[in-house]
Design a protein around this motif. Structure first.
Motif, PDB file in Angstrom:
ATOM      1  N   LEU A   5      -3.188  -3.085   4.156  1.00 25.52           N
ATOM      2  CA  LEU A   5      -4.056  -2.122   3.473  1.00 25.52           C
ATOM      3  C   LEU A   5      -3.548  -0.708   3.759  1.00 25.52           C
ATOM      4  O   LEU A   5      -3.874  -0.107   4.783  1.00 25.52           O
ATOM      5  CB  LEU A   5      -5.493  -2.292   3.932  1.00 25.52           C
ATOM      6  N   GLN A   6      -2.762  -0.182   2.835  1.00 28.61           N
ATOM      7  CA  GLN A   6      -2.134   1.126   3.009  1.00 28.61           C
ATOM      8  C   GLN A   6      -2.770   2.199   2.130  1.00 28.61           C
ATOM      9  O   GLN A   6      -2.322   3.348   2.126  1.00 28.61           O
ATOM     10  CB  GLN A   6      -0.638   1.029   2.675  1.00 28.61           C
ATOM     11  N   GLY A   7      -3.782   1.820   1.362  1.00 27.58           N
ATOM     12  CA  GLY A   7      -4.407   2.766   0.450  1.00 27.58           C
ATOM     13  C   GLY A   7      -5.366   3.699   1.151  1.00 27.58           C
ATOM     14  O   GLY A   7      -5.605   3.621   2.361  1.00 27.58           O
ATOM     15  N   SER A   8      -5.944   4.590   0.367  1.00 35.63           N
ATOM     16  CA  SER A   8      -6.875   5.581   0.887  1.00 35.63           C
ATOM     17  C   SER A   8      -8.268   4.976   1.063  1.00 35.63           C
ATOM     18  O   SER A   8      -8.544   3.859   0.634  1.00 35.63           O
ATOM     19  CB  SER A   8      -6.944   6.774  -0.078  1.00 35.63           C
ATOM     20  N   LYS A   9      -9.135   5.761   1.693  1.00 33.02           N
ATOM     21  CA  LYS A   9     -10.514   5.321   1.886  1.00 33.02           C
ATOM     22  C   LYS A   9     -11.220   5.180   0.538  1.00 33.02           C
ATOM     23  O   LYS A   9     -12.047   4.276   0.346  1.00 33.02           O
ATOM     24  CB  LYS A   9     -11.251   6.319   2.780  1.00 33.02           C
ATOM     25  N   ALA A  10     -10.872   6.060  -0.404  1.00 31.00           N
ATOM     26  CA  ALA A  10     -11.491   5.984  -1.737  1.00 31.00           C
ATOM     27  C   ALA A  10     -11.095   4.689  -2.434  1.00 31.00           C
ATOM     28  O   ALA A  10     -11.931   4.045  -3.098  1.00 31.00           O
ATOM     29  CB  ALA A  10     -11.065   7.182  -2.584  1.00 31.00           C
ATOM     30  N   ALA A  11      -9.817   4.256  -2.274  1.00 30.94           N
ATOM     31  CA  ALA A  11      -9.380   3.005  -2.889  1.00 30.94           C
ATOM     32  C   ALA A  11     -10.099   1.828  -2.246  1.00 30.94           C
ATOM     33  O   ALA A  11     -10.471   0.862  -2.932  1.00 30.94           O
ATOM     34  CB  ALA A  11      -7.875   2.852  -2.739  1.00 30.94           C
ATOM     35  N   ALA A  12     -10.318   1.878  -0.929  1.00 30.57           N
ATOM     36  CA  ALA A  12     -11.039   0.806  -0.238  1.00 30.57           C
ATOM     37  C   ALA A  12     -12.487   0.750  -0.696  1.00 30.57           C
ATOM     38  O   ALA A  12     -13.056  -0.331  -0.901  1.00 30.57           O
ATOM     39  CB  ALA A  12     -10.954   1.009   1.268  1.00 30.57           C
ATOM     40  N   THR A  13     -13.094   1.925  -0.871  1.00 29.23           N
ATOM     41  CA  THR A  13     -14.488   1.966  -1.341  1.00 29.23           C
ATOM     42  C   THR A  13     -14.585   1.405  -2.752  1.00 29.23           C
ATOM     43  O   THR A  13     -15.525   0.671  -3.081  1.00 29.23           O
ATOM     44  CB  THR A  13     -15.011   3.410  -1.310  1.00 29.23           C
ATOM     45  N   ALA A  14     -13.609   1.731  -3.607  1.00 30.84           N
ATOM     46  CA  ALA A  14     -13.619   1.216  -4.971  1.00 30.84           C
ATOM     47  C   ALA A  14     -13.490  -0.298  -4.983  1.00 30.84           C
ATOM     48  O   ALA A  14     -14.024  -0.971  -5.885  1.00 30.84           O
ATOM     49  CB  ALA A  14     -12.492   1.855  -5.781  1.00 30.84           C
ATOM     50  N   ALA A  15     -12.770  -0.862  -3.990  1.00 33.97           N
ATOM     51  CA  ALA A  15     -12.620  -2.314  -3.906  1.00 33.97           C
ATOM     52  C   ALA A  15     -13.770  -2.969  -3.142  1.00 33.97           C
ATOM     53  O   ALA A  15     -13.723  -4.179  -2.886  1.00 33.97           O
ATOM     54  CB  ALA A  15     -11.301  -2.651  -3.222  1.00 33.97           C
ATOM     55  N   LYS A  16     -14.785  -2.150  -2.757  1.00 38.06           N
ATOM     56  CA  LYS A  16     -15.960  -2.627  -2.021  1.00 38.06           C
ATOM     57  C   LYS A  16     -15.573  -3.212  -0.661  1.00 38.06           C
ATOM     58  O   LYS A  16     -16.083  -4.249  -0.233  1.00 38.06           O
ATOM     59  CB  LYS A  16     -16.724  -3.661  -2.845  1.00 38.06           C
ATOM     60  N   CYS A  39     -11.766  -1.222   7.417  1.00 39.24           N
ATOM     61  CA  CYS A  39     -10.602  -2.029   7.035  1.00 39.24           C
ATOM     62  C   CYS A  39      -9.400  -1.177   6.626  1.00 39.24           C
ATOM     63  O   CYS A  39      -8.286  -1.706   6.487  1.00 39.24           O
ATOM     64  CB  CYS A  39     -10.967  -2.963   5.883  1.00 39.24           C
ATOM     65  N   VAL A  40      -9.605   0.133   6.398  1.00 40.20           N
ATOM     66  CA  VAL A  40      -8.522   1.005   5.953  1.00 40.20           C
ATOM     67  C   VAL A  40      -7.414   1.047   6.996  1.00 40.20           C
ATOM     68  O   VAL A  40      -7.674   1.283   8.192  1.00 40.20           O
ATOM     69  CB  VAL A  40      -9.053   2.418   5.657  1.00 40.20           C
ATOM     70  N   GLY A  41      -6.182   0.797   6.568  1.00 44.90           N
ATOM     71  CA  GLY A  41      -5.032   0.837   7.463  1.00 44.90           C
ATOM     72  C   GLY A  41      -4.833  -0.433   8.266  1.00 44.90           C
ATOM     73  O   GLY A  41      -3.898  -0.508   9.069  1.00 44.90           O
ATOM     74  N   GLN A  42      -5.677  -1.424   8.064  1.00 42.39           N
ATOM     75  CA  GLN A  42      -5.571  -2.672   8.816  1.00 42.39           C
ATOM     76  C   GLN A  42      -4.554  -3.632   8.185  1.00 42.39           C
ATOM     77  O   GLN A  42      -4.232  -3.536   7.007  1.00 42.39           O
ATOM     78  CB  GLN A  42      -6.939  -3.360   8.879  1.00 42.39           C
ATOM     79  N   VAL A  43      -4.075  -4.558   9.002  1.00 43.18           N
ATOM     80  CA  VAL A  43      -3.245  -5.667   8.549  1.00 43.18           C
ATOM     81  C   VAL A  43      -4.074  -6.928   8.708  1.00 43.18           C
ATOM     82  O   VAL A  43      -4.417  -7.324   9.832  1.00 43.18           O
ATOM     83  CB  VAL A  43      -1.935  -5.768   9.344  1.00 43.18           C
ATOM     84  N   LEU A  44      -4.400  -7.553   7.593  1.00 46.91           N
ATOM     85  CA  LEU A  44      -5.337  -8.675   7.595  1.00 46.91           C
ATOM     86  C   LEU A  44      -4.624  -9.956   7.200  1.00 46.91           C
ATOM     87  O   LEU A  44      -3.660  -9.948   6.424  1.00 46.91           O
ATOM     88  CB  LEU A  44      -6.490  -8.409   6.623  1.00 46.91           C
TER      89      LEU A  44
END
Length: 296
Positions: A233-244, A249-254
């Motif tokens: 997960l390399q995207g921004s916080k806004a991209a994470a929020t858009a994906a719900k 989880c931002v910046g994590q490796v899952l």
């Protein structure tokens, strides 16, 4: 009697004598062109046209086919004009001469103009041709007048000398008509060659456009069965929020599984990692990347 008022041998030029080689070459070129065009068109599957989507691609494909058909029909019409022997008559030659005479300058200003009027190419060629004839004349109109005068003299005072003179004029007239028709065959042939070049290029472009429009870009493969992935997960916080997704989880490796969607942007189910809870989301390019891993 005027030369254009009766059907003499000069008006009935043998059709196979002038331009025969030109028409033979044109026939060979058209046959080769038709074979090539048939070979190219054979690769186009017109039966699948109605399945082309979206509608604008269907319109482009149909337009390309229409233009190719129009180009082919134009070549066929032009070829028929070359393959059929031309039949220029004295009326045609005199008409061209009259048209050229009307373009000559008549006013002092026009006469002093340095730009000479454009000469008729056929009449120019005939002027050179007349120099090798056994009788002297300067133009088709001049020959017509001399032949008419010789015939009148023969009718009023028959003699072998006048008969010979009339025969020479008639033979010169026939030779001029043959030369004129051969010239016209060459002109039609040159026009056909130019048309073949442009039409061949146009048809080839139309075929490429049709193939492009009838084969839209292939969509990425879809996930047919679940497989393990590592999600970065390399995207921004806004991209994470858009994906719900949870902000943690931002910046994590899952770690997780791709369960649906496209291969390049799969829908994944991830395991919890630290403060990031288990989640189900689509890994878009703005959010990150999902890398397949070997199953344990």
């Amino acid at each position: 009697m005027a030369i254009y008022e009766q059907q003499t041998g000069a008006d009935q030029v043998q059709q196979e004598e002038h331009g025969a080689s030109v028409r033979g070459a044109a026939r060979w070129l058209v046959t080769s062109y038709a074979a090539l065009a048939a070979l190219l068109v054979a690769g186009i599957q017109l039966k699948g046209v109605t399945s082309i989507t979206p509608e604008w691609r269907l319109a482009v494909a149909l337009l390309a086919v229409l233009i190719a058909l129009l180009a082919t029909s134009t070549v066929i019409v032009s070829a028929s004009r070359v393959l059929i022997a031309p039949a220029l008559t004295w009326n045609d030659l005199v008409r061209r001469e009259t048209k050229e005479m009307t373009r000559r300058p008549t006013t002092p200003a026009a006469i002093l103009d340095e730009t000479p009027p454009k000469q008729d190419p056929l009449l120019t060629e005939l002027k050179w041709f007349t120099q090798i004839q056994p009788v002297q004349f300067t133009s088709p109109r001049d020959l017509r007048e001399k032949l008419s005068a010789a015939r009148e003299d023969l009718n009023s005072n028959p003699s072998d000398g006048l008969r010979e003179q009339v025969l020479q004029y008639e033979q010169a007239a026939q030779a001029c008509l043959q030369q004129a028709n051969a010239w016209w065959s060459r002109q039609l042939y040159e026009r056909l060659i130019t048309l073949l070049k442009w039409s061949s290029t146009l048809i080839a472009v139309c075929i490429l456009v049709f193939l492009w429009a009838s084969r839209p870009p292939e969509e990425p493969a879809k996930v047919s069965k679940p497989f393990p992935v590592t999600v970065y997960l390399q995207g921004s916080k806004a991209a994470a929020t858009a994906a719900k997704l949870d902000a943690a989880c931002v910046g994590q490796v899952l770690s997780g599984w791709a369960v649906d969607g496209k291969i390049n942007e799969p829908e994944v189910v991830t395991q919890p990692s630290g403060a990031c809870p288990a989640s189900r989301f689509t890994v878009t390019g703005e959010l990150g990347v999902a890398v397949p891993v070997a199953a344990k």
